[in-house]
Design a protein around this motif. Structure first.
Motif, PDB file in Angstrom:
ATOM      1  N   THR A  11      12.042  -8.533  -8.811  1.00 29.35           N
ATOM      2  CA  THR A  11      11.657  -8.075  -7.477  1.00 29.35           C
ATOM      3  C   THR A  11      11.073  -6.671  -7.546  1.00 29.35           C
ATOM      4  OG1 THR A  11      13.291  -9.476  -6.368  1.00 29.35           O
ATOM      5  CG2 THR A  11      12.528  -7.529  -5.161  1.00 29.35           C
ATOM      6  N   GLU A  12      11.707  -5.791  -8.296  1.00 29.12           N
ATOM      7  CA  GLU A  12      11.199  -4.424  -8.453  1.00 29.12           C
ATOM      8  C   GLU A  12       9.810  -4.419  -9.096  1.00 29.12           C
ATOM      9  OE1 GLU A  12      12.395  -1.509  -7.291  1.00 29.12           O
ATOM     10  OE2 GLU A  12      13.866  -2.767  -6.264  1.00 29.12           O
ATOM     11  N   LEU A  13       9.601  -5.278 -10.092  1.00 27.01           N
ATOM     12  CA  LEU A  13       8.288  -5.363 -10.736  1.00 27.01           C
ATOM     13  C   LEU A  13       7.229  -5.881  -9.764  1.00 27.01           C
ATOM     14  CD1 LEU A  13       9.300  -6.805 -14.228  1.00 27.01           C
ATOM     15  CD2 LEU A  13       8.494  -4.489 -13.728  1.00 27.01           C
ATOM     16  N   ILE A  14       7.604  -6.860  -8.953  1.00 25.80           N
ATOM     17  CA  ILE A  14       6.675  -7.393  -7.957  1.00 25.80           C
ATOM     18  C   ILE A  14       6.315  -6.322  -6.939  1.00 25.80           C
ATOM     19  CG2 ILE A  14       6.454  -9.025  -6.038  1.00 25.80           C
ATOM     20  CD1 ILE A  14       8.118 -11.010  -7.770  1.00 25.80           C
ATOM     21  N   LEU A  15       7.308  -5.589  -6.476  1.00 24.13           N
ATOM     22  CA  LEU A  15       7.049  -4.516  -5.511  1.00 24.13           C
ATOM     23  C   LEU A  15       6.132  -3.449  -6.100  1.00 24.13           C
ATOM     24  CD1 LEU A  15      10.609  -4.185  -3.971  1.00 24.13           C
ATOM     25  CD2 LEU A  15       8.571  -5.174  -2.878  1.00 24.13           C
ATOM     26  N   ALA A  16       6.352  -3.104  -7.349  1.00 28.35           N
ATOM     27  CA  ALA A  16       5.485  -2.126  -8.016  1.00 28.35           C
ATOM     28  C   ALA A  16       4.058  -2.664  -8.103  1.00 28.35           C
ATOM     29  CB  ALA A  16       6.025  -1.793  -9.403  1.00 28.35           C
ATOM     30  N   PRO A  66      -9.298 -11.283   1.668  1.00 33.27           N
ATOM     31  CA  PRO A  66      -9.357 -12.060   0.415  1.00 33.27           C
ATOM     32  C   PRO A  66      -9.373 -11.217  -0.863  1.00 33.27           C
ATOM     33  CG  PRO A  66     -10.711 -13.119   2.064  1.00 33.27           C
ATOM     34  CD  PRO A  66     -10.273 -11.783   2.653  1.00 33.27           C
ATOM     35  N   PRO A  67     -10.185 -10.155  -0.949  1.00 34.28           N
ATOM     36  CA  PRO A  67     -10.155  -9.373  -2.191  1.00 34.28           C
ATOM     37  C   PRO A  67      -8.812  -8.672  -2.418  1.00 34.28           C
ATOM     38  CG  PRO A  67     -12.110  -8.804  -0.897  1.00 34.28           C
ATOM     39  CD  PRO A  67     -11.253  -9.689  -0.054  1.00 34.28           C
ATOM     40  N   LEU A  68      -8.172  -8.215  -1.339  1.00 30.62           N
ATOM     41  CA  LEU A  68      -6.865  -7.574  -1.479  1.00 30.62           C
ATOM     42  C   LEU A  68      -5.832  -8.558  -2.020  1.00 30.62           C
ATOM     43  CD1 LEU A  68      -6.511  -5.533   1.839  1.00 30.62           C
ATOM     44  CD2 LEU A  68      -6.854  -4.630  -0.459  1.00 30.62           C
ATOM     45  N   LEU A  69      -5.843  -9.757  -1.465  1.00 32.21           N
ATOM     46  CA  LEU A  69      -4.868 -10.760  -1.887  1.00 32.21           C
ATOM     47  C   LEU A  69      -5.126 -11.233  -3.315  1.00 32.21           C
ATOM     48  CD1 LEU A  69      -4.552 -12.737   1.458  1.00 32.21           C
ATOM     49  CD2 LEU A  69      -3.083 -10.908   0.574  1.00 32.21           C
ATOM     50  N   GLU A  70      -6.380 -11.299  -3.708  1.00 36.49           N
ATOM     51  CA  GLU A  70      -6.706 -11.652  -5.095  1.00 36.49           C
ATOM     52  C   GLU A  70      -6.207 -10.577  -6.055  1.00 36.49           C
ATOM     53  OE1 GLU A  70     -10.884 -12.589  -5.533  1.00 36.49           O
ATOM     54  OE2 GLU A  70     -10.783 -14.023  -3.868  1.00 36.49           O
ATOM     55  N   LEU A  71      -6.407  -9.310  -5.696  1.00 35.41           N
ATOM     56  CA  LEU A  71      -5.906  -8.209  -6.526  1.00 35.41           C
ATOM     57  C   LEU A  71      -4.386  -8.245  -6.626  1.00 35.41           C
ATOM     58  CD1 LEU A  71      -8.121  -5.210  -5.344  1.00 35.41           C
ATOM     59  CD2 LEU A  71      -8.106  -6.252  -7.615  1.00 35.41           C
ATOM     60  N   ALA A  75      -2.064  -8.858  -9.910  1.00 35.14           N
ATOM     61  CA  ALA A  75      -1.083  -7.849 -10.320  1.00 35.14           C
ATOM     62  C   ALA A  75       0.322  -8.430 -10.410  1.00 35.14           C
ATOM     63  CB  ALA A  75      -1.100  -6.677  -9.328  1.00 35.14           C
ATOM     64  N   ILE A  76       0.640  -9.379  -9.532  1.00 34.93           N
ATOM     65  CA  ILE A  76       1.989  -9.953  -9.487  1.00 34.93           C
ATOM     66  C   ILE A  76       2.217 -10.996 -10.566  1.00 34.93           C
ATOM     67  CG2 ILE A  76       3.549 -11.377  -8.089  1.00 34.93           C
ATOM     68  CD1 ILE A  76       2.270  -9.969  -5.608  1.00 34.93           C
ATOM     69  N   ARG A  77       1.266 -11.867 -10.779  1.00 37.61           N
ATOM     70  CA  ARG A  77       1.464 -13.010 -11.688  1.00 37.61           C
ATOM     71  C   ARG A  77       2.014 -12.596 -13.057  1.00 37.61           C
ATOM     72  NH1 ARG A  77       3.223 -17.762 -11.217  1.00 37.61           N
ATOM     73  NH2 ARG A  77       1.949 -18.139  -9.400  1.00 37.61           N
ATOM     74  N   PRO A  78       1.514 -11.542 -13.711  1.00 35.49           N
ATOM     75  CA  PRO A  78       2.056 -11.165 -15.025  1.00 35.49           C
ATOM     76  C   PRO A  78       3.527 -10.733 -14.983  1.00 35.49           C
ATOM     77  CG  PRO A  78      -0.088 -10.137 -14.695  1.00 35.49           C
ATOM     78  CD  PRO A  78       0.316 -10.754 -13.395  1.00 35.49           C
ATOM     79  N   ARG A  91       2.935 -17.265  -3.264  1.00 37.29           N
ATOM     80  CA  ARG A  91       2.402 -17.229  -1.903  1.00 37.29           C
ATOM     81  C   ARG A  91       2.481 -15.795  -1.379  1.00 37.29           C
ATOM     82  NH1 ARG A  91       5.455 -20.927   1.886  1.00 37.29           N
ATOM     83  NH2 ARG A  91       4.168 -22.498   0.884  1.00 37.29           N
ATOM     84  N   LEU A  92       1.336 -15.277  -0.948  1.00 42.60           N
ATOM     85  CA  LEU A  92       1.275 -13.966  -0.319  1.00 42.60           C
ATOM     86  C   LEU A  92       1.112 -14.187   1.183  1.00 42.60           C
ATOM     87  CD1 LEU A  92      -1.123 -12.252  -2.847  1.00 42.60           C
ATOM     88  CD2 LEU A  92       1.339 -11.987  -2.687  1.00 42.60           C
ATOM     89  N   VAL A  93       2.005 -13.593   1.957  1.00 40.79           N
ATOM     90  CA  VAL A  93       1.991 -13.759   3.404  1.00 40.79           C
ATOM     91  C   VAL A  93       1.687 -12.406   4.036  1.00 40.79           C
ATOM     92  CG1 VAL A  93       3.344 -14.420   5.421  1.00 40.79           C
ATOM     93  CG2 VAL A  93       3.714 -15.595   3.240  1.00 40.79           C
TER      94      VAL A  93
END
Length: 105
Positions: A11-16, A66-71, A75-78, A91-93
């Motif tokens: 969770t901390e990594l995702i938030l970062a 769209p570009p923000l969510l792609e970025l 960043a999150i997937r890794p 899923r980004l909400v």
């Protein structure tokens, strides 16, 4: 052997990762200012981890989305690699869009 990360650490990594994307910030379930007396990880409330779905709630500070969510996704997937959530759908909400995003300039 690589150490297995806990849900809290992921969770901390995702938030970062979200915080590294200009124009987005995590969407907390409750305003930290309104409930600062409650000992809780308010920013962490923006992330829900499940083996099948990782959901991240964000607030957009600018447009287009769209570009923000792609970025953010990139960043999150890794951060999920090597964790029990590695194969989960991401899923980004967008829970809110800051009013300044609609201002010209």
């Amino acid at each position: 052997m690589m150490a297995v990360l806990t849900a809290s650490e992921v969770t901390e990594l995702i938030l970062a990762a979200v915080n590294s994307v200009p124009g987005l910030r995590p969407a907390m379930l409750l305003s930290q200012q309104n409930a600062s007396w409650i000992p809780w990880d308010w920013e962490g409330s923006a992330v829900s981890l499940d083996v099948e779905l990782v959901q991240v709630r964000v607030i957009a500070l600018c447009l287009p989305l769209p570009p923000l969510l792609e970025l953010a996704s990139a960043a999150i997937r890794p951060t999920l690699a090597g964790t029990p959530w590695e194969r989960a759908k991401l899923r980004l909400v967008v829970t809110d869009i800051d009013g300044a995003a609609f201002s010209p300039g």
